[in-house]
Design a protein around this motif. Structure first.
Motif, PDB file in Angstrom:
ATOM      1  N   GLN A   1       1.318   9.671  12.189  1.00 36.56           N
ATOM      2  CA  GLN A   1       0.459   8.655  11.544  1.00 36.56           C
ATOM      3  C   GLN A   1       0.810   8.525  10.051  1.00 36.56           C
ATOM      4  O   GLN A   1       0.841   7.416   9.507  1.00 36.56           O
ATOM      5  CB  GLN A   1      -1.025   9.036  11.661  1.00 36.56           C
ATOM      6  N   ALA A   2       1.074   9.662   9.399  1.00 36.27           N
ATOM      7  CA  ALA A   2       1.429   9.621   7.963  1.00 36.27           C
ATOM      8  C   ALA A   2       2.739   8.855   7.776  1.00 36.27           C
ATOM      9  O   ALA A   2       2.885   8.073   6.830  1.00 36.27           O
ATOM     10  CB  ALA A   2       1.541  11.036   7.399  1.00 36.27           C
ATOM     11  N   ILE A   3       3.680   9.073   8.689  1.00 37.02           N
ATOM     12  CA  ILE A   3       4.957   8.347   8.622  1.00 37.02           C
ATOM     13  C   ILE A   3       4.698   6.849   8.773  1.00 37.02           C
ATOM     14  O   ILE A   3       5.201   6.026   8.001  1.00 37.02           O
ATOM     15  CB  ILE A   3       5.912   8.821   9.754  1.00 37.02           C
ATOM     16  N   ALA A   4       3.900   6.511   9.783  1.00 34.67           N
ATOM     17  CA  ALA A   4       3.642   5.090  10.060  1.00 34.67           C
ATOM     18  C   ALA A   4       2.974   4.409   8.866  1.00 34.67           C
ATOM     19  O   ALA A   4       3.295   3.270   8.522  1.00 34.67           O
ATOM     20  CB  ALA A   4       2.769   4.954  11.305  1.00 34.67           C
TER      21      ALA A   4
ATOM     22  N   ALA B   1      13.325 -11.708  23.913  1.00 36.56           N
ATOM     23  CA  ALA B   1      12.833 -10.329  23.876  1.00 36.56           C
ATOM     24  C   ALA B   1      13.413  -9.570  22.683  1.00 36.56           C
ATOM     25  O   ALA B   1      14.539  -9.812  22.260  1.00 36.56           O
ATOM     26  CB  ALA B   1      13.218  -9.608  25.164  1.00 36.56           C
ATOM     27  N   ILE B   2      12.603  -8.640  22.154  1.00 39.83           N
ATOM     28  CA  ILE B   2      13.026  -7.793  21.028  1.00 39.83           C
ATOM     29  C   ILE B   2      12.963  -6.334  21.459  1.00 39.83           C
ATOM     30  O   ILE B   2      11.988  -5.909  22.092  1.00 39.83           O
ATOM     31  CB  ILE B   2      12.073  -7.938  19.822  1.00 39.83           C
ATOM     32  N   LEU B   3      13.998  -5.594  21.085  1.00 38.79           N
ATOM     33  CA  LEU B   3      14.018  -4.148  21.314  1.00 38.79           C
ATOM     34  C   LEU B   3      13.765  -3.458  19.976  1.00 38.79           C
ATOM     35  O   LEU B   3      14.437  -3.765  18.990  1.00 38.79           O
ATOM     36  CB  LEU B   3      15.399  -3.741  21.839  1.00 38.79           C
ATOM     37  N   GLU B   4      12.795  -2.548  19.937  1.00 31.91           N
ATOM     38  CA  GLU B   4      12.642  -1.740  18.722  1.00 31.91           C
ATOM     39  C   GLU B   4      13.054  -0.298  19.032  1.00 31.91           C
ATOM     40  O   GLU B   4      12.441   0.368  19.876  1.00 31.91           O
ATOM     41  CB  GLU B   4      11.207  -1.755  18.174  1.00 31.91           C
ATOM     42  N   VAL B   5      14.078   0.152  18.371  1.00 36.12           N
ATOM     43  CA  VAL B   5      14.571   1.516  18.580  1.00 36.12           C
ATOM     44  C   VAL B   5      13.863   2.429  17.578  1.00 36.12           C
ATOM     45  O   VAL B   5      13.888   2.161  16.382  1.00 36.12           O
ATOM     46  CB  VAL B   5      16.107   1.567  18.376  1.00 36.12           C
ATOM     47  N   GLY B   6      13.203   3.479  18.077  1.00 37.48           N
ATOM     48  CA  GLY B   6      12.438   4.372  17.198  1.00 37.48           C
ATOM     49  C   GLY B   6      11.135   3.697  16.808  1.00 37.48           C
ATOM     50  O   GLY B   6      10.810   3.592  15.623  1.00 37.48           O
ATOM     51  N   CYS B   7      10.368   3.286  17.806  1.00 38.17           N
ATOM     52  CA  CYS B   7       9.164   2.465  17.535  1.00 38.17           C
ATOM     53  C   CYS B   7       8.026   3.287  16.953  1.00 38.17           C
ATOM     54  O   CYS B   7       7.024   2.729  16.503  1.00 38.17           O
ATOM     55  CB  CYS B   7       8.703   1.752  18.800  1.00 38.17           C
ATOM     56  N   GLY B   8       8.145   4.634  16.964  1.00 34.46           N
ATOM     57  CA  GLY B   8       7.096   5.468  16.371  1.00 34.46           C
ATOM     58  C   GLY B   8       5.736   5.146  16.966  1.00 34.46           C
ATOM     59  O   GLY B   8       5.583   5.021  18.191  1.00 34.46           O
ATOM     60  N   THR B   9       4.741   4.980  16.097  1.00 39.22           N
ATOM     61  CA  THR B   9       3.369   4.777  16.574  1.00 39.22           C
ATOM     62  C   THR B   9       3.057   3.308  16.887  1.00 39.22           C
ATOM     63  O   THR B   9       1.897   2.954  17.067  1.00 39.22           O
ATOM     64  CB  THR B   9       2.341   5.293  15.544  1.00 39.22           C
ATOM     65  N   GLY B  10       4.069   2.462  16.929  1.00 41.33           N
ATOM     66  CA  GLY B  10       3.894   1.116  17.487  1.00 41.33           C
ATOM     67  C   GLY B  10       3.429   0.019  16.545  1.00 41.33           C
ATOM     68  O   GLY B  10       3.207  -1.112  16.984  1.00 41.33           O
ATOM     69  N   ASN B  11       3.305   0.326  15.242  1.00 43.24           N
ATOM     70  CA  ASN B  11       2.810  -0.722  14.329  1.00 43.24           C
ATOM     71  C   ASN B  11       3.714  -1.951  14.316  1.00 43.24           C
ATOM     72  O   ASN B  11       3.233  -3.088  14.334  1.00 43.24           O
ATOM     73  CB  ASN B  11       2.691  -0.182  12.902  1.00 43.24           C
TER      74      ASN B  11
ATOM     75  N   TYR C   1       0.837  -1.210   0.000  1.00 43.90           N
ATOM     76  CA  TYR C   1       0.000   0.000   0.000  1.00 43.90           C
ATOM     77  C   TYR C   1       0.870   1.258   0.000  1.00 43.90           C
ATOM     78  O   TYR C   1       1.773   1.391   0.834  1.00 43.90           O
ATOM     79  CB  TYR C   1      -0.913   0.002   1.227  1.00 43.90           C
ATOM     80  N   LEU C   2       0.605   2.166  -0.933  1.00 46.65           N
ATOM     81  CA  LEU C   2       1.422   3.380  -1.024  1.00 46.65           C
ATOM     82  C   LEU C   2       0.632   4.670  -0.791  1.00 46.65           C
ATOM     83  O   LEU C   2       1.146   5.766  -1.007  1.00 46.65           O
ATOM     84  CB  LEU C   2       2.117   3.435  -2.396  1.00 46.65           C
ATOM     85  N   GLY C   3      -0.605   4.527  -0.328  1.00 44.63           N
ATOM     86  CA  GLY C   3      -1.420   5.722  -0.048  1.00 44.63           C
ATOM     87  C   GLY C   3      -0.746   6.625   0.978  1.00 44.63           C
ATOM     88  O   GLY C   3      -0.802   7.854   0.872  1.00 44.63           O
ATOM     89  N   GLY C   4      -0.103   6.024   1.973  1.00 46.73           N
ATOM     90  CA  GLY C   4       0.562   6.815   3.015  1.00 46.73           C
ATOM     91  C   GLY C   4       1.737   7.589   2.459  1.00 46.73           C
ATOM     92  O   GLY C   4       1.961   8.754   2.818  1.00 46.73           O
ATOM     93  N   TYR C   5       2.467   6.959   1.566  1.00 43.04           N
ATOM     94  CA  TYR C   5       3.636   7.623   0.963  1.00 43.04           C
ATOM     95  C   TYR C   5       3.186   8.787   0.071  1.00 43.04           C
ATOM     96  O   TYR C   5       3.797   9.858   0.062  1.00 43.04           O
ATOM     97  CB  TYR C   5       4.456   6.598   0.171  1.00 43.04           C
ATOM     98  N   VAL C   6       2.062   8.565  -0.634  1.00 44.47           N
ATOM     99  CA  VAL C   6       1.497   9.630  -1.477  1.00 44.47           C
ATOM    100  C   VAL C   6       1.099  10.816  -0.587  1.00 44.47           C
ATOM    101  O   VAL C   6       1.433  11.977  -0.857  1.00 44.47           O
ATOM    102  CB  VAL C   6       0.276   9.084  -2.265  1.00 44.47           C
ATOM    103  N   ARG C   7       0.421  10.505   0.509  1.00 45.75           N
ATOM    104  CA  ARG C   7      -0.055  11.550   1.440  1.00 45.75           C
ATOM    105  C   ARG C   7       1.111  12.304   2.075  1.00 45.75           C
ATOM    106  O   ARG C   7       1.055  13.522   2.274  1.00 45.75           O
ATOM    107  CB  ARG C   7      -0.914  10.864   2.521  1.00 45.75           C
ATOM    108  N   LEU C   8       2.180  11.582   2.383  1.00 43.48           N
ATOM    109  CA  LEU C   8       3.363  12.235   2.955  1.00 43.48           C
ATOM    110  C   LEU C   8       3.912  13.279   1.970  1.00 43.48           C
ATOM    111  O   LEU C   8       4.426  14.314   2.370  1.00 43.48           O
ATOM    112  CB  LEU C   8       4.425  11.171   3.264  1.00 43.48           C
ATOM    113  N   GLY C   9       3.776  12.970   0.681  1.00 39.42           N
ATOM    114  CA  GLY C   9       4.224  13.914  -0.342  1.00 39.42           C
ATOM    115  C   GLY C   9       3.319  15.132  -0.415  1.00 39.42           C
ATOM    116  O   GLY C   9       3.782  16.275  -0.361  1.00 39.42           O
TER     117      GLY C   9
END
Ligand SMILES: C[S@@+](CC[C@H](N)C(=O)[O-])C[C@H]1O[C@@H](n2cnc3c(N)ncnc32)[C@H](O)[C@@H]1O
Length: 347
Positions: free
Chosen positions: A142-145, A175-185, A102-110
């Motif tokens: 949200q747009a980034i995510a 256990a997993i560490l996510e660095v820069g987890c943003g909005t958690g997706n 899905y690229l709708g988010g990338y379009v919107r970021l633009g």
């Protein structure tokens, strides 16, 4: 480089017109998604413009213009009538927000973010001013995510499960560490891919963390998924993770802070633990600047210049990993339109 005399003025004019068509086409797609036209066409292929206008309460002549233009740009196909339908794969790419392509988010970021930032670049070129990622608010996060969704799916479902020895460790309660987890997706996807693992996200952006915590709560995953604010060192224990993951984060970290972040992430790994970095590699030579695999990172470097971001080169990436004590092989590959995947195992 090409010699000037081999390139005609007409050919150069045609290139500018082509880029301008690209700009319009991105807005055409954005309008189609936001007005509901793309979704309606995905649900009812073979609709006429009048039917679409009626269904969505839109102005029929404008819908006709949108459909004709989208047909010309090969976003739509048509049968006589004309009855419009999305061109092959466009249903997934433009209408299915859950799909990794899905690229709708990338379009919107633009259209919503980049277009505005580019206007400020004229002034920024004089002043060197910047508007960083942090503090741009929830809509931006949200747009980034949305625009990184595909990479997150690939990381959780393919890249991490394929790392030798990792899945059994996570299945055994690792256990997993996510660095820069943003909005958690990605945290939620990881929790799904590895149902026995503990997933800890760290970020410095409060707006993103608020969204992430809401999603974790809603999914009922509070017992084993967490989104923490702060630096890695201050919010995690050393040698406590089987994997550390960063998706589209390394280039967002200020260059002066990168060695510390990578060192702390590596310190968080247990022996044999994996570091996975999905990011963009900035070209380091004139020749690389025109190579297809560097076009996307080159453009990101410009698009995010006003965010204050400076993309790392291959040399910088490798030095960061080595200096963090990841002295074994560094595996490197390119996925999608030019994303770099780096993996390294802690000795
Ligand atoms: C482009 S976003 C990517 C977010 C998420 N990984 C995704 O794929 O959607 C980059 C994230 O890195 C975070 N970040 C930047 N510097 C950081 C640091 N020093 N420590 C932790 N997170 C950081 C930003 O706040 C932002 O949430």
């Amino acid at each position: 480089m090409e010699k000037d005399q081999e390139i005609t003025a007409d050919a150069q004019v045609a290139r500018v017109f082509e880029w301008r068509r690209g700009f319009n086409t991105i807005h055409l797609i954005d309008v189609g998604i936001k007005s509901g036209l793309v979704k309606a066409l995905a649900e009812a292929p073979g609709s006429t413009a009048a039917e679409l206008a009626g269904k969505l309460s839109l102005h029929a002549p404008y819908v006709e213009t949108w459909c004709r233009t989208a047909y010309g740009m090969e976003i739509l196909d048509a049968d006589t009538g004309p009855r419009w339908r999305l061109a092959p794969h466009m249903d997934v790419i433009l209408a299915n927000a859950a799909h990794p392509r899905y690229l709708g988010g990338y379009v919107r970021l633009g259209t919503e973010v980049a277009a505005d930032d580019f206007q400020r670049c004229v002034e920024a070129l004089r002043t060197g001013g910047a508007k960083p990622f942090q503090g741009r608010g929830e809509g931006f996060a949200q747009a980034i995510a949305e625009s990184t969704w595909g990479l997150q799916v690939v990381a959780a479902k393919k890249l991490l499960p394929e790392l030798p020895g990792l899945a059994p460790r996570l299945d055994a309660g690792g256990a997993i560490l996510e660095v820069g987890c943003g909005t958690g997706n990605l945290l939620l996807l990881l929790a799904k891919s590895f149902p026995k693992a503990r997933c800890v996200g760290v970020d410095i952006d409060v707006d993103s963390l608020a969204v992430a915590r809401g999603k974790i709560e809603k999914a009922g995953l509070n017992a084993r998924v967490e989104a923490r604010q702060g630096t890695i060192a201050s919010s995690t224990q050393p040698a406590s993770f089987d994997a550390a993951v960063m998706v589209e984060v390394l280039h967002e970290i200020a260059p002066s802070a990168r060695p510390g972040v990578i060192r702390d992430s590596a310190a968080g790994l247990k022996p044999g633990g994996w570091m996975l970095i999905v990011d963009e590699t900035y070209p380091s030579t004139l020749e690389e600047m025109r190579k297809p695999e560097f076009k996307f990172p080159l453009m990101t470097g410009f698009e995010e210049m006003y965010w204050g971001n400076v993309l790392p080169t291959r040399k910088e990436q490798e030095e960061l990993l080595r200096d963090a004590g990841l002295t074994g092989p560094i595996n490197r590959s390119i996925i999608g339109e030019g994303f770099t995947v780096l993996t390294a195992q802690k000795p």
